[in-house]
Design a protein around this motif. Structure first.
Motif, PDB file in Angstrom:
ATOM      1  N   CYS A 117     -25.626  -4.367  32.384  1.00  0.00           N
ATOM      2  CA  CYS A 117     -24.677  -3.525  33.125  1.00  0.00           C
ATOM      3  C   CYS A 117     -24.299  -2.289  32.312  1.00  0.00           C
ATOM      4  CB  CYS A 117     -23.422  -4.328  33.480  1.00  0.00           C
ATOM      5  SG  CYS A 117     -23.681  -5.578  34.768  1.00  0.00           S
ATOM      6  N   ALA A 118     -24.063  -2.482  31.012  1.00  0.00           N
ATOM      7  CA  ALA A 118     -23.723  -1.348  30.159  1.00  0.00           C
ATOM      8  C   ALA A 118     -24.881  -0.358  30.106  1.00  0.00           C
ATOM      9  CB  ALA A 118     -23.379  -1.833  28.756  1.00  0.00           C
ATOM     10  N   ASN A 119     -26.107  -0.852  29.995  1.00  0.00           N
ATOM     11  CA  ASN A 119     -27.276   0.024  29.944  1.00  0.00           C
ATOM     12  C   ASN A 119     -27.483   0.788  31.241  1.00  0.00           C
ATOM     13  OD1 ASN A 119     -27.921  -0.716  27.298  1.00  0.00           O
ATOM     14  ND2 ASN A 119     -29.204  -2.420  27.961  1.00  0.00           N
ATOM     15  N   LEU A 120     -27.172   0.151  32.363  1.00  0.00           N
ATOM     16  CA  LEU A 120     -27.300   0.831  33.654  1.00  0.00           C
ATOM     17  C   LEU A 120     -26.235   1.912  33.809  1.00  0.00           C
ATOM     18  CD1 LEU A 120     -28.076  -2.223  35.972  1.00  0.00           C
ATOM     19  CD2 LEU A 120     -29.672  -0.480  35.163  1.00  0.00           C
ATOM     20  N   LEU A 180     -15.278  -0.016  29.325  1.00  0.00           N
ATOM     21  CA  LEU A 180     -16.004  -1.237  29.644  1.00  0.00           C
ATOM     22  C   LEU A 180     -16.239  -1.973  28.333  1.00  0.00           C
ATOM     23  CD1 LEU A 180     -17.592  -3.039  31.636  1.00  0.00           C
ATOM     24  CD2 LEU A 180     -19.618  -1.650  31.125  1.00  0.00           C
ATOM     25  N   VAL A 181     -15.670  -3.181  28.239  1.00  0.00           N
ATOM     26  CA  VAL A 181     -15.776  -3.980  27.020  1.00  0.00           C
ATOM     27  C   VAL A 181     -16.640  -5.197  27.304  1.00  0.00           C
ATOM     28  CG1 VAL A 181     -14.538  -5.315  25.285  1.00  0.00           C
ATOM     29  CG2 VAL A 181     -13.528  -3.210  26.183  1.00  0.00           C
ATOM     30  N   ILE A 198     -15.211   8.110  29.007  1.00  0.00           N
ATOM     31  CA  ILE A 198     -15.648   6.739  29.319  1.00  0.00           C
ATOM     32  C   ILE A 198     -16.176   6.112  28.046  1.00  0.00           C
ATOM     33  CG2 ILE A 198     -17.236   5.313  30.670  1.00  0.00           C
ATOM     34  CD1 ILE A 198     -17.239   7.525  32.779  1.00  0.00           C
ATOM     35  N   LEU A 199     -15.675   4.929  27.734  1.00  0.00           N
ATOM     36  CA  LEU A 199     -16.034   4.226  26.503  1.00  0.00           C
ATOM     37  C   LEU A 199     -16.679   2.891  26.838  1.00  0.00           C
ATOM     38  CD1 LEU A 199     -15.835   3.965  23.371  1.00  0.00           C
ATOM     39  CD2 LEU A 199     -13.569   2.965  23.724  1.00  0.00           C
ATOM     40  N   VAL A 200     -17.808   2.606  26.208  1.00  0.00           N
ATOM     41  CA  VAL A 200     -18.493   1.319  26.371  1.00  0.00           C
ATOM     42  C   VAL A 200     -18.515   0.643  25.013  1.00  0.00           C
ATOM     43  CG1 VAL A 200     -20.613   0.137  27.045  1.00  0.00           C
ATOM     44  CG2 VAL A 200     -19.925   2.241  28.230  1.00  0.00           C
ATOM     45  N   MET A 201     -17.965  -0.573  24.943  1.00  0.00           N
ATOM     46  CA  MET A 201     -17.924  -1.316  23.680  1.00  0.00           C
ATOM     47  C   MET A 201     -18.670  -2.633  23.874  1.00  0.00           C
ATOM     48  SD  MET A 201     -14.008  -0.510  22.486  1.00  0.00           S
ATOM     49  CE  MET A 201     -14.444  -0.226  20.782  1.00  0.00           C
ATOM     50  N   ASP A 202     -19.762  -2.769  23.139  1.00  0.00           N
ATOM     51  CA  ASP A 202     -20.652  -3.918  23.323  1.00  0.00           C
ATOM     52  C   ASP A 202     -20.499  -4.890  22.158  1.00  0.00           C
ATOM     53  OD1 ASP A 202     -22.645  -5.695  23.922  1.00  0.00           O
ATOM     54  OD2 ASP A 202     -24.256  -4.226  24.021  1.00  0.00           O
ATOM     55  N   GLU A 203     -19.728  -5.970  22.384  1.00  0.00           N
ATOM     56  CA  GLU A 203     -19.580  -7.030  21.381  1.00  0.00           C
ATOM     57  C   GLU A 203     -19.145  -6.465  20.031  1.00  0.00           C
ATOM     58  OE1 GLU A 203     -19.737 -10.010  22.331  1.00  0.00           O
ATOM     59  OE2 GLU A 203     -21.395 -10.424  23.690  1.00  0.00           O
ATOM     60  N   GLU A 212      -8.459   2.478  32.782  1.00  0.00           N
ATOM     61  CA  GLU A 212      -8.411   1.017  32.816  1.00  0.00           C
ATOM     62  C   GLU A 212      -9.470   0.439  31.881  1.00  0.00           C
ATOM     63  OE1 GLU A 212      -8.181  -2.352  36.333  1.00  0.00           O
ATOM     64  OE2 GLU A 212      -9.675  -0.769  36.518  1.00  0.00           O
ATOM     65  N   THR A 213      -9.175  -0.756  31.358  1.00  0.00           N
ATOM     66  CA  THR A 213     -10.133  -1.491  30.533  1.00  0.00           C
ATOM     67  C   THR A 213     -10.576  -2.733  31.282  1.00  0.00           C
ATOM     68  OG1 THR A 213      -9.217  -0.725  28.429  1.00  0.00           O
ATOM     69  CG2 THR A 213     -10.498  -2.749  28.389  1.00  0.00           C
ATOM     70  N   VAL A 214     -11.880  -2.850  31.477  1.00  0.00           N
ATOM     71  CA  VAL A 214     -12.454  -4.023  32.135  1.00  0.00           C
ATOM     72  C   VAL A 214     -13.365  -4.723  31.134  1.00  0.00           C
ATOM     73  CG1 VAL A 214     -14.084  -4.793  33.896  1.00  0.00           C
ATOM     74  CG2 VAL A 214     -12.305  -3.155  34.488  1.00  0.00           C
ATOM     75  N   ALA A 215     -13.186  -6.024  30.994  1.00  0.00           N
ATOM     76  CA  ALA A 215     -14.011  -6.821  30.099  1.00  0.00           C
ATOM     77  C   ALA A 215     -15.068  -7.555  30.904  1.00  0.00           C
ATOM     78  CB  ALA A 215     -13.161  -7.816  29.329  1.00  0.00           C
ATOM     79  N   LEU A 216     -16.327  -7.452  30.458  1.00  0.00           N
ATOM     80  CA  LEU A 216     -17.415  -8.230  31.042  1.00  0.00           C
ATOM     81  C   LEU A 216     -17.654  -9.438  30.153  1.00  0.00           C
ATOM     82  CD1 LEU A 216     -20.304  -5.814  32.157  1.00  0.00           C
ATOM     83  CD2 LEU A 216     -18.812  -7.183  33.608  1.00  0.00           C
ATOM     84  N   VAL A 217     -17.584 -10.632  30.741  1.00  0.00           N
ATOM     85  CA  VAL A 217     -17.788 -11.852  29.965  1.00  0.00           C
ATOM     86  C   VAL A 217     -18.825 -12.715  30.661  1.00  0.00           C
ATOM     87  CG1 VAL A 217     -15.421 -11.787  29.075  1.00  0.00           C
ATOM     88  CG2 VAL A 217     -15.932 -13.130  31.118  1.00  0.00           C
TER      89      VAL A 217
END
Length: 588
Positions: free
Chosen positions: A388-391, A535-536, A503-508, A373-378
């Motif tokens: 959150c990404a750093n944690l 996590l986007v 697991i993929l984290v994409m920051d901006e 699943e892809t969840v976007a944090l806005v």
């Protein structure tokens, strides 16, 4: 640092370097033994030479001197061999210790990242890794062995002079003690000057690095004169520190030279009186003077090195502070949980506050990302998205609550195992000043050229790479300066694809791109997200609306969550964010 300097003696600060020798202590021991033998042989050579001259001057025949001359010749080979062994083994030990220390410093950088690194300037850290480590070579190669020699050879010389006549030894001993004490006279000033000089050098290095990296901005804003003024200010401070250091050194030189000359003069006068009185053999008189001078040479060498030891001690302080600094996070377990780890991410009532800031960056945050699943944090700037990404990456540990992967708290993984499960595509991609191929291969060092190309194709990077003159061998430039923002982002995505973490984290990832680059990077992001738990962190509608779910953060808390359509229907915080973006008032 000044308080630390006043609270810890120079010897204590230098002693902190001894563990850095590690297994190379044996080489230093060999250097010490060779140095002592060299000095003893040198004493013997000088003594025999002086005796031969004295006997020849008194009318001795060549036959009477032959044995002494043969003995003197026999000393040449071992004298040269011991000198070579002393220098060689001391420097080999020093350079190996420096290589090990530099490796420990770089390991400390990795261990302390990113929290400790954010509080220090890159130029200052670079100075610690290069200049400070090089500075301690003076201690390892030019201090330890000479110090041991200086504590041994003068004793042997004093004994020899005492055998000639007890009064000669009585004159020499206080001179040697006085000579050895010279560095202690100005110890306080030396420590302060050493700290000031190393600190000035570090500041100059940091500001110079900033200037080189920001030349484009300085030119754009016409601020080069302002920056030059800052560098001149720091340059003047460095010049003052060097001048003070040099003045103190000059005083020490004058003091040691004066004491040494007075000591030789005292032995000369006393020896002459003993010869006149018949208490000393005329042939031993020049030998006594030469031995007295030779006794002072090791002490003079140590005092000469000691003038620079204040700078070495300051470098030692900076290195040991770095090596001993507590890491923001540390491994709590030695092995990862048994069995396969399902890439299911959960934030459970997570609260976290940065050091020195009593206000939590996130409070009671809870959400999950199911496998695939892809969840976007806005949210607005400062809402807690990157925190959150750093944690999740465990760059910091939560203050309360938990972050889990596959039902296991991230603290139940060794850091290396945890980060093997994840990959990050940051907002500001760092490219090394090497080929694009090697920059992509950062994702997996053993990847073949075909695998690198496949990852680049999937990241929409192959097409622009092949248009470059050297293709995949094109050098990215320092900080990736020769690449556009969109190109750098696609290289970063290619790295992530090559690593192939679940697991993929994409920051901006598309925040600073034009429309054409955004379209290419978005296509690459879609490819990277396929089949991965993602996590986007984003604020552009084009990125947000493609997420399976959206979590809206406000003031460090979850304000609402749901799909794009569900959140539009609610008309809450999410709609306000979109409206601000469309009006051009978004802060991100």
């Amino acid at each position: 640092m000044t308080a630390a300097v006043s609270g810890r003696s120079l010897v204590t600060r230098l002693r902190s370097l001894m563990p850095l020798l590690g297994e190379h202590r044996r080489l230093i021991t060999v250097a010490y033994l060779a140095g002592v033998l060299h000095q003893l042989l040198l004493l013997a050579s000088a003594g025999i030479g002086a005796y031969v001259v004295a006997r020849a001057a008194s009318g001795a025949s060549p036959g009477q001197l032959t044995g002494w001359l043969v003995g003197l010749g026999c000393l040449i080979v071992p004298l040269v061999a011991m000198n070579l062994a002393d220098s060689t083994y001391a420097h080999v030990a020093a350079f190996r210790a420096l290589a090990d220390t530099r490796a420990k410093v770089f390991a400390a950088f990795e261990r302390l990242s990113p929290g400790y690194m954010l509080e220090r300037r890159s130029g200052d850290l670079g100075s610690a890794a290069v200049s400070d480590v090089e500075q301690i070579e003076l201690f390892f190669a030019h201090t330890l062995s000479p110090l041991a020699v200086a504590s041994t050879v003068p004793v042997a010389t004093t004994v020899a002079l005492g055998w000639f006549h007890w009064s000669l030894a009585c004159v020499l001993v206080p001179v040697l003690v006085l000579l050895a004490s010279v560095p202690a006279w100005l110890r306080r000033q030396a420590e302060l000057h050493g700290h000031e000089l190393r600190d000035s050098l570090a500041r100059m290095s940091a500001d110079s690095t900033d200037t080189f990296q920001g030349l484009r901005e300085l030119v754009n804003f016409g601020a080069h004169a302002q920056r030059l003024g800052l560098l001149r200010t720091h340059g003047a401070r460095l010049a003052r520190a060097k001048a003070a250091h040099g003045r103190r050194g000059g005083i020490e030189y004058a003091a040691t030279d004066t004491i040494a000359l007075l000591g030789i003069l005292a032995v000369l006068v006393l020896g002459a009186r003993l010869v006149v009185a018949g208490d000393l053999d005329r042939s031993l008189f020049p030998v006594a003077v030469v031995l007295a001078a030779m006794a002072m040479l090791p002490v003079l060498k140590v005092t000469e090195v000691a003038r620079e030891l204040s700078m070495v001690a300051s470098s030692a302080d900076r290195i040991t502070t770095l090596l001993d600094a507590p890491a923001p996070v540390s491994d709590l377990v030695g092995r990862a949980p048994a069995g396969p780890v399902v890439p299911h991410v959960r934030f459970d009532a997570v609260t976290f506050a940065y050091r020195g800031n009593p206000r939590p960056a996130v409070r009671e945050v809870g959400f999950e990302i199911r496998p695939g699943e892809t969840v976007a944090l806005v949210g607005h700037s400062g809402a807690g998205k990157s925190t959150c990404a750093n944690l999740l990456l465990r760059l910091w540990d939560v203050t309360a609550g938990s972050v889990s992967v596959g039902g296991h708290d991230v603290r139940d993984f060794p850091q290396e195992d945890l980060r093997r499960l994840m990959t990050l595509v940051p907002q500001d991609t760092f490219l090394f000043n090497t080929s694009l191929r090697d920059n992509i291969r950062l994702g997996r060092a053993d990847a073949s050229d075909d695998e690198v190309e496949a990852a680049a194709r999937a990241a929409q990077a192959h097409e622009f790479i092949t248009t470059l003159p050297d293709g995949y061998d094109t050098v990215a430039g320092e900080l990736g300066a020769l690449m556009s923002g969109g190109q750098r982002q696609r290289i970063a995505i290619a790295r992530a694809l090559l690593k192939d973490a679940p697991i993929l984290v994409m920051d901006e990832a598309v925040s600073n791109l034009d429309a054409a680059s955004e379209h290419a990077v978005t296509r690459a992001m879609d490819e990277a997200r396929h089949g991965r738990t993602t996590l986007v962190i984003a604020h552009r509608l084009s990125t947000i609306r493609t997420a399976d779910r959206i979590v809206v953060l406000a003031d460090g808390q979850v304000a609402e969550s749901g799909t794009h359509q569900e959140l539009l229907a609610r008309g809450g915080t999410y709609v306000e964010l979109l409206a601000a973006q469309l009006d051009g008032h978004s802060q991100e």
